[in-house]
Write a protein that holds these residues in place. Structure first.
Motif, PDB file in Angstrom:
ATOM      1  N   UNK A  30       0.848  -1.193   0.000  1.00  0.00           N
ATOM      2  CA  UNK A  30       0.000   0.000   0.000  1.00  0.00           C
ATOM      3  C   UNK A  30       0.879   1.236   0.000  1.00  0.00           C
ATOM      4  N   UNK A  31       0.273   2.362  -0.351  1.00  0.00           N
ATOM      5  CA  UNK A  31       1.014   3.631  -0.333  1.00  0.00           C
ATOM      6  C   UNK A  31       1.412   4.017   1.091  1.00  0.00           C
ATOM      7  N   UNK A  32       0.513   3.762   2.033  1.00  0.00           N
ATOM      8  CA  UNK A  32       0.746   4.131   3.430  1.00  0.00           C
ATOM      9  C   UNK A  32       0.630   2.895   4.306  1.00  0.00           C
ATOM     10  N   UNK A  33       1.531   2.769   5.256  1.00  0.00           N
ATOM     11  CA  UNK A  33       1.553   1.636   6.186  1.00  0.00           C
ATOM     12  C   UNK A  33       1.224   2.133   7.588  1.00  0.00           C
ATOM     13  N   UNK A  34       0.327   1.426   8.262  1.00  0.00           N
ATOM     14  CA  UNK A  34      -0.018   1.737   9.649  1.00  0.00           C
ATOM     15  C   UNK A  34       0.698   0.742  10.545  1.00  0.00           C
ATOM     16  N   UNK A  35       1.510   1.268  11.467  1.00  0.00           N
ATOM     17  CA  UNK A  35       2.203   0.437  12.443  1.00  0.00           C
ATOM     18  C   UNK A  35       1.704   0.792  13.838  1.00  0.00           C
ATOM     19  N   UNK A  36       1.125  -0.183  14.526  1.00  0.00           N
ATOM     20  CA  UNK A  36       0.571   0.065  15.850  1.00  0.00           C
ATOM     21  C   UNK A  36       1.683   0.261  16.868  1.00  0.00           C
ATOM     22  N   UNK A  37       1.448   1.198  17.789  1.00  0.00           N
ATOM     23  CA  UNK A  37       2.385   1.436  18.877  1.00  0.00           C
ATOM     24  C   UNK A  37       1.787   0.997  20.196  1.00  0.00           C
ATOM     25  N   UNK A  38       2.104   1.695  21.254  1.00  0.00           N
ATOM     26  CA  UNK A  38       1.566   1.385  22.568  1.00  0.00           C
ATOM     27  C   UNK A  38       0.150   1.946  22.704  1.00  0.00           C
ATOM     28  N   UNK A  39      -0.761   1.124  23.205  1.00  0.00           N
ATOM     29  CA  UNK A  39      -2.132   1.579  23.434  1.00  0.00           C
ATOM     30  C   UNK A  39      -2.787   2.060  22.163  1.00  0.00           C
ATOM     31  N   UNK A  40      -3.244   3.304  22.178  1.00  0.00           N
ATOM     32  CA  UNK A  40      -3.966   3.854  21.034  1.00  0.00           C
ATOM     33  C   UNK A  40      -3.050   4.555  20.048  1.00  0.00           C
ATOM     34  N   UNK A  41      -1.745   4.581  20.323  1.00  0.00           N
ATOM     35  CA  UNK A  41      -0.811   5.285  19.447  1.00  0.00           C
ATOM     36  C   UNK A  41      -0.454   4.431  18.238  1.00  0.00           C
TER      37      UNK A  41
END
Length: 508
Positions: free
Chosen positions: A275-286
């Protein structure tokens, strides 16, 4: 009816309207100043759209529309026959499929070919409302005056009314856009349902950005197959309806849409899909978004992986609309209030330690599973409790799957009534219970037909489970009524849940 119209419009000659629609010219010199398909909402100078309906043809109400001040009617041959039989002397624009021409007519009457404001349209099975509120909140933080059209409410600036359906009829949509332009709105954020697309409710509009959240089973009573359901959604991502798109490609439907869309699209993945943009989960809601324009460190105001995706979609939509990355980073951090979407409910006099109690609109198998997955980390072992039912006169094939999702996701399941409408509530509950019991999960499953009693039983069970328990009442979300046999009874899950928590505090 939405209740919003512009205060004034530039009159359109009936002859010009006939030419644009390819209808025979009635040969009458008439000026049109508004349009409606509801004969009860006719205002003087209106074009009345007499459309064929599932049960009754709108042509039966042409006489009433004329008496209320309609100066012409848009209809088909059957509607014309009904008008002539009633001896109604009203100029008629006769076309083969008047519903498919209503959007074009309304666009001309309300001068919306160049609407004078930005339009954002959001479609998908789940997440439309949340993403719309996230965008609305962020746009306000950016200093814009916003309009909102969706499941919960219709709003122009601070003027608001409760919505009747997710996307209004074409005559109302175009009236709303004209009223927004008149009211100085900069951007309108609109939920665009599959029904709206297949029933021509947004014809005549071209969105600056179209957004796709996801696709899972729903509305098969209308679309019949998942492929038809997808194609209805995909129609938003064509040059006739949108200039560019933002698409989540976490599911196969999003991947197909991104590959087939004939307009420029920006893609998002939170699952490792290209994808053009990648979402990487952090701590909690970040979480972090990484893509061509750089990196955005963001957080979700609502719990769950799916709400991180909704927040990311809102951010990418703002970027696509031309807002700078730094401004978007700040604007998206503004906390929205999204009615009935992971909405926390508290008591006035809680009995401590009080359970975490939320109300959510989840009413599909995937949405129920996602809501419970989002709440699972908040719950102590054995302490996640869900209350749910399924609506009547809607997609019956999802009921067992909803029950299964509840049983697999929660420790205790209370199956109750939702909006049974014209169906036997016991039959609906039986389907949900069947799916829950067949899931093979170890959850405790109970049937409590009365929804208020089911909510009270869930609160009692939460206190019995001990500290760290979580209650999720899902299905109705923001709704303030329950449809039983055609009668809307006042009922709000949030009110009932708060009352049950208060009662538990009082009993202590």
């Amino acid at each position: 009816m939405t209740g919003f119209r512009p205060d004034s419009t530039r009159p359109v000659a009936l002859a010009d309207l006939a030419t644009a629609l390819g209808a025979p010219n009635p040969g009458v010199d008439v000026l049109i100043t508004g349009v409606t398909l509801d004969s009860r909402a006719v205002q003087p100078g209106d074009l009345y759209a007499a459309l064929p309906g599932a049960n009754v043809h709108g042509g039966r109400f042409i006489a009433g529309a004329a008496a209320a001040g309609a100066v012409a009617a848009l209809t088909d041959a059957a509607g014309a026959d009904l008008a002539h039989a009633a001896d109604v002397q009203l100029p008629l624009l006769i076309v083969e499929d008047p519903r498919s021409r209503l959007g074009e007519a309304a666009s001309l009457i309300y001068a919306n070919r160049d609407p004078g404001l930005s339009l954002i349209g959001i479609t998908g099975t789940n997440g439309k409302t949340t993403t719309a509120y996230l965008l609305d909140s962020a746009l306000r933080a950016l200093g814009q005056r916003t309009g909102l059209v969706g499941t919960v409410e219709t709003r122009i600036g601070e003027r608001r009314i409760k919505s009747v359906r997710t996307t209004p009829e074409a005559s109302e949509v175009h009236g709303l856009i004209a009223a927004m332009r008149e009211g100085g709105v900069d951007t309108c954020v609109m939920e665009v349902s599959s029904h709206a697309l297949s029933l021509h409710r947004v014809d005549g509009l071209v969105y600056d950005v179209a957004v796709f959240t996801n696709l899972s089973q729903d509305h098969l009573d209308h679309h019949r197959t998942m492929d038809n359901y997808f194609l209805a959604k995909a129609a938003l991502f064509t040059p006739q309806r949108a200039r560019q798109g933002v698409i989540c490609v976490d599911d196969a439907w999003g991947q197909r849409l991104a590959a087939d869309a004939p307009i420029p699209v920006t893609t998002l993945s939170s699952t490792g899909q290209p994808a053009d943009w990648r979402l990487d989960a952090g701590e909690g809601s970040e979480f972090t978004l990484t893509g061509p324009a750089g990196r955005l460190d963001l957080r979700s105001a609502l719990p769950g992986d799916f709400n991180r995706v909704n927040t990311a979609l809102a951010a990418l939509t703002l970027l696509a609309a031309g807002h700078g990355i730094d401004a978007v980073r700040e604007a998206v951090l503004a906390d929205p209030h999204v009615p009935g979407r992971m909405e926390k409910v508290t008591a006035n006099t809680p009995r401590e330690p009080a359970p975490l109690a939320v109300v959510d609109y989840a009413h599909t198998p995937d949405a129920v599973a996602a809501a419970l997955a989002a709440l699972r980390p908040e719950a102590a072992p054995g302490g996640l409790i869900v209350v749910l039912g399924a609506g009547g006169d809607r997609d019956r094939s999802k009921r067992e799957a909803m029950g299964a999702a509840a049983a697999l996701g929660a420790d205790q399941v209370f199956v109750t009534d939702d909006n049974p409408r014209s169906e036997d509530p016991a039959t609906i509950r039986a389907a949900v219970l069947s799916g829950a019991r067949a899931a093979g999960a170890e959850s405790r499953i109970e049937e409590v037909p009365d929804r208020a009693e089911a909510i009270a039983a869930a609160v009692e069970a939460a206190y019995a489970a001990g500290p760290g328990s979580v209650i999720a009442v899902v299905g109705k979300g923001h709704e303030s009524g329950q449809d039983i046999a055609g009668v809307i009874h006042p009922f709000d899950d949030r009110t009932e849940l708060a009352a049950a928590l208060d009662a538990a505090g009082g009993s202590a």
